[in-house]
Design a protein around this motif. Structure first.
Motif, PDB file in Angstrom:
ATOM      1  N   ASP A 296       0.832  -1.215   0.000  1.00  0.00           N
ATOM      2  CA  ASP A 296       0.000   0.000   0.000  1.00  0.00           C
ATOM      3  C   ASP A 296       0.862   1.258   0.000  1.00  0.00           C
ATOM      4  O   ASP A 296       0.568   2.224  -0.720  1.00  0.00           O
ATOM      5  N   THR A 297       1.919   1.245   0.799  1.00  0.00           N
ATOM      6  CA  THR A 297       2.828   2.393   0.859  1.00  0.00           C
ATOM      7  C   THR A 297       3.515   2.603  -0.482  1.00  0.00           C
ATOM      8  O   THR A 297       3.578   3.723  -1.000  1.00  0.00           O
ATOM      9  N   ALA A 298       4.036   1.530  -1.048  1.00  0.00           N
ATOM     10  CA  ALA A 298       4.720   1.623  -2.343  1.00  0.00           C
ATOM     11  C   ALA A 298       3.764   2.091  -3.431  1.00  0.00           C
ATOM     12  O   ALA A 298       4.128   2.919  -4.275  1.00  0.00           O
ATOM     13  N   THR A 299       2.541   1.588  -3.412  1.00  0.00           N
ATOM     14  CA  THR A 299       1.548   2.000  -4.412  1.00  0.00           C
ATOM     15  C   THR A 299       1.323   3.507  -4.344  1.00  0.00           C
ATOM     16  O   THR A 299       1.344   4.196  -5.365  1.00  0.00           O
TER      17      THR A 299
ATOM     18  N   LYS B 145      12.948   5.155   1.156  1.00  0.00           N
ATOM     19  CA  LYS B 145      11.757   5.978   1.383  1.00  0.00           C
ATOM     20  C   LYS B 145      10.545   5.085   1.671  1.00  0.00           C
ATOM     21  O   LYS B 145       9.729   5.404   2.538  1.00  0.00           O
ATOM     22  N   ILE B 146      10.438   3.986   0.958  1.00  0.00           N
ATOM     23  CA  ILE B 146       9.326   3.055   1.194  1.00  0.00           C
ATOM     24  C   ILE B 146       9.424   2.474   2.596  1.00  0.00           C
ATOM     25  O   ILE B 146       8.432   2.424   3.333  1.00  0.00           O
ATOM     26  N   ILE B 147      10.618   2.079   2.997  1.00  0.00           N
ATOM     27  CA  ILE B 147      10.845   1.497   4.323  1.00  0.00           C
ATOM     28  C   ILE B 147      10.472   2.499   5.418  1.00  0.00           C
ATOM     29  O   ILE B 147       9.739   2.172   6.356  1.00  0.00           O
ATOM     30  N   THR B 148      10.966   3.724   5.276  1.00  0.00           N
ATOM     31  CA  THR B 148      10.690   4.756   6.275  1.00  0.00           C
ATOM     32  C   THR B 148       9.196   5.062   6.356  1.00  0.00           C
ATOM     33  O   THR B 148       8.619   5.123   7.446  1.00  0.00           O
ATOM     34  N   THR B 149       8.578   5.252   5.206  1.00  0.00           N
ATOM     35  CA  THR B 149       7.157   5.608   5.173  1.00  0.00           C
ATOM     36  C   THR B 149       6.283   4.468   5.695  1.00  0.00           C
ATOM     37  O   THR B 149       5.303   4.706   6.403  1.00  0.00           O
ATOM     38  N   ALA B 150       6.650   3.235   5.347  1.00  0.00           N
ATOM     39  CA  ALA B 150       5.869   2.068   5.783  1.00  0.00           C
ATOM     40  C   ALA B 150       6.141   1.698   7.240  1.00  0.00           C
ATOM     41  O   ALA B 150       5.357   0.962   7.850  1.00  0.00           O
TER      42      ALA B 150
END
Length: 191
Positions: A10-13, A28-33
């Protein structure tokens, strides 16, 4: 599917849709997720594998939603019109930033045969869906040709909507629908 895997998808999408595939790094995906790098790579061995999963999930949801919209219609004409109206509604949504499938091809081209295959698969399913509707009026070959053309019209409408935005005095989806009706008229089908 595990909760963390779904959070990553969902975050990556969201990030890929908003910023693009190459502009968004794994960090960025790791941090945001809110997950670790190990967790991400446990579920997705590479960024390309993550993009593939994002597109497969998006494709599944898109086709489910589109088919549900068409199933609500009571005639082939209404289904065909609903196909184009579905895109018009999407164009007006807050999260419209172009087509994630087209964007993946634009960003990666032939470098990723897997992403091309996902795109082709989606287009083939859309053409088959449109062909099925058009078979109410046309034989198989003309129905497939017009379905292919309608898919091209929609692809052009997507790019026009991205280019001109909501402020355009013209609706690209409505123009695509009008053009499709004119094309059908040349085949003797009055819509």
């Amino acid at each position: 599917m595990s909760d963390r895997k779904q959070v990553i998808l969902d975050t990556a999408t969201e990030l890929f849709n908003r910023e693009g595939y190459q502009a968004v790094g794994v960090d960025k995906i790791i941090t945001t997720a809110g997950v670790s790098k190990l967790t991400l790579y446990r579920h997705f061995p590479s960024k390309e594998a993550l993009i593939q999963s994002v597109l497969e999930q998006r494709k599944s949801q898109f086709l489910t939603d589109l088919n549900a919209a068409l199933a609500q219609q009571d005639s082939p004409k209404a289904q065909l019109q609903a196909f184009f109206a579905y895109y018009e509604n999407w164009f007006q949504s807050d999260d419209f930033r172009g087509c994630m499938f087209m964007n993946s091809v634009l960003e990666f081209g032939e470098k990723s045969q897997a992403l091309l295959a996902i795109n082709r698969g989606l287009r083939e399913e859309l053409i088959a869906l449109l062909s099925q509707i058009l078979r109410h009026w046309l034989k198989r070959k003309p129905a497939q040709r017009i379905a292919y053309t309608c898919n091209m019209l929609i692809d052009g409408a997507i790019m026009s909507q991205v280019t001109w935005g909501k402020e355009s005095e013209y609706s690209p989806a409505d123009i695509a629908w009008s053009t499709a009706k004119n094309l059908l008229a040349t085949e003797g089908v009055a819509i």
